[in-house]
Scaffold this motif. Structure first.
Motif, PDB file in Angstrom:
ATOM      1  N   ARG A   1       0.840  -1.201   0.000  1.00 47.28           N
ATOM      2  CA  ARG A   1       0.000   0.000   0.000  1.00 47.28           C
ATOM      3  C   ARG A   1       0.871   1.245   0.000  1.00 47.28           C
ATOM      4  N   ALA A   2       0.344   2.316  -0.609  1.00 50.75           N
ATOM      5  CA  ALA A   2       0.991   3.625  -0.616  1.00 50.75           C
ATOM      6  C   ALA A   2       0.063   4.629   0.056  1.00 50.75           C
ATOM      7  N   TYR A   3       0.617   5.429   0.963  1.00 43.90           N
ATOM      8  CA  TYR A   3      -0.146   6.453   1.688  1.00 43.90           C
ATOM      9  C   TYR A   3       0.294   7.811   1.161  1.00 43.90           C
ATOM     10  N   THR A   4      -0.604   8.516   0.476  1.00 42.47           N
ATOM     11  CA  THR A   4      -0.300   9.822  -0.106  1.00 42.47           C
ATOM     12  C   THR A   4      -1.085  10.904   0.626  1.00 42.47           C
ATOM     13  N   ASN A   5      -0.578  12.147   0.501  1.00 40.79           N
ATOM     14  CA  ASN A   5      -1.222  13.308   1.151  1.00 40.79           C
ATOM     15  C   ASN A   5      -1.445  13.062   2.642  1.00 40.79           C
ATOM     16  N   TRP A   6      -0.479  12.403   3.280  1.00 38.27           N
ATOM     17  CA  TRP A   6      -0.624  12.078   4.701  1.00 38.27           C
ATOM     18  C   TRP A   6      -0.574  13.322   5.581  1.00 38.27           C
ATOM     19  N   ARG A   7      -0.033  14.413   5.078  1.00 35.41           N
ATOM     20  CA  ARG A   7       0.093  15.626   5.904  1.00 35.41           C
ATOM     21  C   ARG A   7      -1.267  16.259   6.231  1.00 35.41           C
ATOM     22  N   TYR A   8      -2.310  15.916   5.462  1.00 33.86           N
ATOM     23  CA  TYR A   8      -3.628  16.452   5.782  1.00 33.86           C
ATOM     24  C   TYR A   8      -4.121  15.957   7.134  1.00 33.86           C
ATOM     25  N   GLN A   9      -3.555  14.860   7.622  1.00 31.30           N
ATOM     26  CA  GLN A   9      -3.950  14.362   8.935  1.00 31.30           C
ATOM     27  C   GLN A   9      -3.460  15.276  10.059  1.00 31.30           C
ATOM     28  N   ALA A  10      -2.506  16.178   9.759  1.00 30.30           N
ATOM     29  CA  ALA A  10      -1.966  17.061  10.783  1.00 30.30           C
ATOM     30  C   ALA A  10      -2.927  18.184  11.146  1.00 30.30           C
ATOM     31  N   VAL A  11      -3.889  18.504  10.285  1.00 30.39           N
ATOM     32  CA  VAL A  11      -4.823  19.594  10.553  1.00 30.39           C
ATOM     33  C   VAL A  11      -6.206  19.035  10.876  1.00 30.39           C
ATOM     34  N   GLU A  12      -6.196  17.858  11.479  1.00 30.34           N
ATOM     35  CA  GLU A  12      -7.431  17.231  11.965  1.00 30.34           C
ATOM     36  C   GLU A  12      -8.433  16.937  10.844  1.00 30.34           C
ATOM     37  N   LYS A  13      -7.939  16.715   9.627  1.00 33.43           N
ATOM     38  CA  LYS A  13      -8.824  16.300   8.539  1.00 33.43           C
ATOM     39  C   LYS A  13      -8.759  14.793   8.478  1.00 33.43           C
ATOM     40  N   THR A  14      -9.729  14.164   9.085  1.00 31.36           N
ATOM     41  CA  THR A  14      -9.678  12.722   9.280  1.00 31.36           C
ATOM     42  C   THR A  14     -10.189  11.927   8.087  1.00 31.36           C
ATOM     43  N   ARG A  15     -10.660  12.583   7.048  1.00 28.82           N
ATOM     44  CA  ARG A  15     -11.196  11.855   5.900  1.00 28.82           C
ATOM     45  C   ARG A  15     -10.069  11.095   5.210  1.00 28.82           C
ATOM     46  N   VAL A  16     -10.312   9.838   4.909  1.00 24.28           N
ATOM     47  CA  VAL A  16      -9.341   8.973   4.249  1.00 24.28           C
ATOM     48  C   VAL A  16     -10.044   8.266   3.101  1.00 24.28           C
ATOM     49  N   ALA A  17      -9.407   8.259   1.936  1.00 21.20           N
ATOM     50  CA  ALA A  17      -9.948   7.576   0.764  1.00 21.20           C
ATOM     51  C   ALA A  17      -9.066   6.375   0.442  1.00 21.20           C
ATOM     52  N   VAL A  18      -9.683   5.278   0.060  1.00 17.26           N
ATOM     53  CA  VAL A  18      -8.975   4.067  -0.337  1.00 17.26           C
ATOM     54  C   VAL A  18      -9.339   3.764  -1.788  1.00 17.26           C
ATOM     55  N   ARG A  19      -8.334   3.603  -2.627  1.00 12.79           N
ATOM     56  CA  ARG A  19      -8.593   3.326  -4.034  1.00 12.79           C
ATOM     57  C   ARG A  19      -7.540   2.360  -4.571  1.00 12.79           C
ATOM     58  N   MET A  20      -7.855   1.796  -5.717  1.00 12.57           N
ATOM     59  CA  MET A  20      -6.956   0.840  -6.353  1.00 12.57           C
ATOM     60  C   MET A  20      -5.930   1.565  -7.218  1.00 12.57           C
ATOM     61  N   LEU A  21      -4.881   0.872  -7.511  1.00  5.04           N
ATOM     62  CA  LEU A  21      -3.854   1.366  -8.423  1.00  5.04           C
ATOM     63  C   LEU A  21      -4.463   1.693  -9.788  1.00  5.04           C
TER      64      LEU A  21
END
Length: 573
Positions: free
Chosen positions: A90-110
């Motif tokens: 798995r690859a985790y992108t745009n992880w820095r958005y978690q620093a500003v309490e934006k808890t939304r996470v999207a899961v998608r395929m390659l």
């Protein structure tokens, strides 16, 4: 030969304030990523020079993390995770958005973004988890420091994924991957892989193979598959210990007769590496490639180590434990300081590999050559190479060695070096150990810019893990007292961030150190050796395009001129 000087490359250290016991960690993007011992949560800490590490964010993973790495290009994390006895990549992108309490996470395929779905029309500020499917379970992986591409090692092949980036607006970008190439290496199950600027390094327990993927402007015989020279790898052992090719059935018969086949040491450089007996097959799977552009393989290096029974290590301990490809970048007249890393081409490429007792540094661009061999004073557990130092951990010590990367890069950058016009200390000069810093129970090592991160785990409970001989059986009263003290005093692990000193500060210390040798013996080689080491440190910073501050570069230039004058004075006596 390794010279030992009591210099101080480490400035300070601090403890990372993790909530749980760390299991894995990696660095990148001025951040330290720590995976808890349970393996299902990642904490990101800000790495700041001489300041306490602050928590950026924390987020849960979809499975137990078995391996983790960060890519500077694209600022993404890659993990190998396990869930329900299955292994996922798995690859985790745009992880820095978690620093500003934006808890939304999207899961998608390659490939979801590449196919132009509805997601492409309306991207959101959210962390994304990209599922990367594979035919075989992933064993290891590596992120390219030049392009951000991802190479994954599986049981029967290596799979290359190209990084695709789309800038939506100023703070928001969308990343995706495309499976572009499969590298088949029959008979090789990699324990570690490295990938950088087309160079592919594959490691097994006692073998290392480096090849380069190169583009040729010619029409191949097959549009999708290119096969390199295939060589029989079956072996036999003669009475005198020599090796020859024989049918595989004879080898199997020897193994059934309780013979242990121990292959001899072998080193093949350049095109000679084709004779190693390892075939490499390329299979293109990407959608985009230029017509008439074929992809081929150039063999760079093959080395096989024979188990050494005379170094105090068991056969199980005698294996390669570190492999690294290090690109050296520089800023030329046609290359602006503000250019992106993805647009730059490395000036030099180095490969470092390490056994428990010896490390080897090779230059593999513009010819293959062994630059340095490092003899460790005790068994090494892990080693990490940077453009200035080699950091090595043993069971209870952090060791710092000098490297010759800047000496090699200086000759590549300036053809007038080693002529009557310009000079530079030779890269064949003996390396030196600058410092041995003691720790208790070192387990893992990581390096990023001016930081060395160390994980220590000490046996503080009464399980006899200290290794200092047998202990008397405690009474019930003493046992309960020890348990109570242990729970109140804390844990037996720590995650340290050791900050290195600035190059100018270490240069000044080494110059002062050399004056002691100059006073005692004006013609001593130790004085010239120390001044040469200090000079190469300055050259390494000069070659670093990350040093952009004009004031800092001005100080480096002044120190560099001073160093040249000191070396000239020493050699003129």
């Amino acid at each position: 030969m390794v010279h030992v000087y009591n210099c101080h490359p480490f400035a300070s250290q601090q403890i990372v304030p993790t909530d749980q016991e760390p299991g894995l960690f990696c660095c990148g993007g001025d951040a330290l990523f720590v995976v808890s011992a349970g393996g299902c949560r990642i904490e990101a800490f800000q790495l700041q020079r001489e300041e306490e590490c602050t928590l950026l964010c924390r987020f849960a993973t979809m499975g137990k993390v078995l391996s983790i790495a960060h890519s500077e290009i694209g600022d993404y994390l890659v993990t190998i995770e396990e869930k329900s006895k299955a292994t996922y990549l798995r690859a985790y992108t745009n992880w820095r958005y978690q620093a500003v309490e934006k808890t939304r996470v999207a899961v998608r395929m390659l490939g979801h973004f590449l196919r132009g779905s509805s997601f492409r029309a309306a991207p959101k500020e959210q962390m994304e988890i990209i599922e990367i499917p594979l035919f075989d379970p992933p064993l290891c992986f590596s992120c390219c420091q030049v392009t951000g591409d991802l190479l994954v090692g599986c049981r029967k092949s290596l799979v290359l994924f190209s990084l695709k980036k789309q800038d939506v607006n100023d703070p928001l970008s969308v990343l995706d991957f495309e499976r572009s190439l499969i590298v088949h290496v029959p008979g090789w199950t990699p324990t570690r892989v490295c990938f950088c600027d087309g160079y592919v390094a594959i490691q097994m327990e006692l073998e290392i193979l480096i090849v380069k993927l190169e583009h040729f402007h010619q029409q191949p015989t097959n549009d999708n598959v290119l096969v390199s020279k295939d060589i029989n790898t079956s072996i036999d052992i003669e009475d005198k210990g020599l090796m020859r090719q024989v049918p595989q059935a004879d080898v199997s018969q020897l193994e059934q007769d309780d013979f242990y086949i121990c292959q001899k040491h072998q080193e093949l450089l350049g095109e000679e590496a084709r004779e190693c007996g390892v075939s490499v097959t390329l299979e293109r799977t990407g959608m985009e490639h230029e017509a008439g552009d074929s992809l081929g393989v150039s063999y760079i290096l093959y080395r096989r180590f024979a188990p050494d029974f005379f170094q105090g290590h068991t056969v199980e301990e005698t294996h390669l434990h570190s492999l690294q490809l290090l690109p050296i970048f520089t800023v030329t007249s046609s290359q602006d300081l503000s250019c992106e890393k993805k647009e730059r081409e490395p000036l030099n490429m180095f490969c470092f590999l390490s056994m428990p007792n010896t490390g080897y540094l090779y230059s593999i661009r513009n010819g293959v050559e062994l630059i340095s061999a490092y003899q460790y004073p005790e068994k090494a557990q892990q080693a990490v190479l940077s453009n200035q130092f080699l950091h090595v951990i043993t069971r209870n010590a952090l060791q710092c060695f000098t490297v010759r990367c800047s000496a090699v890069a200086a000759r590549t950058e300036d053809p007038y070096v080693d002529t009557t016009m310009k000079a530079c200390p030779p890269f064949t000069m003996d390396v030196c150990a600058l410092r041995i810093q003691l720790f208790i129970g070192l387990k893992a090592l990581c390096h990023f810019k001016n930081h060395v991160i160390l994980l220590t785990k000490a046996a503080v409970d009464g399980d006899g893990g200290s290794g200092r001989g047998p202990k008397k059986a405690p009474s019930k009263k003493s046992t309960s007292t020890k348990q109570r003290v242990f729970s109140e005093s804390g844990h037996g692990w720590n995650l340290y961030v050791v900050n290195t000193v600035s190059t100018l500060h270490l240069y000044s210390e080494m110059v002062e150190y050399s004056k002691k040798y100059e006073t005692s013996s004006p013609q001593a080689q130790s004085c010239i050796h120390l001044l040469s080491e200090a000079h190469l440190l300055l050259r390494a910073d000069f070659l670093d395009p990350g040093v952009r501050d004009p004031a800092e570069r001005g100080e480096l230039e002044a120190a560099f001129r001073e160093s040249c004058a000191q070396l000239g004075d020493c050699y003129s006596r």
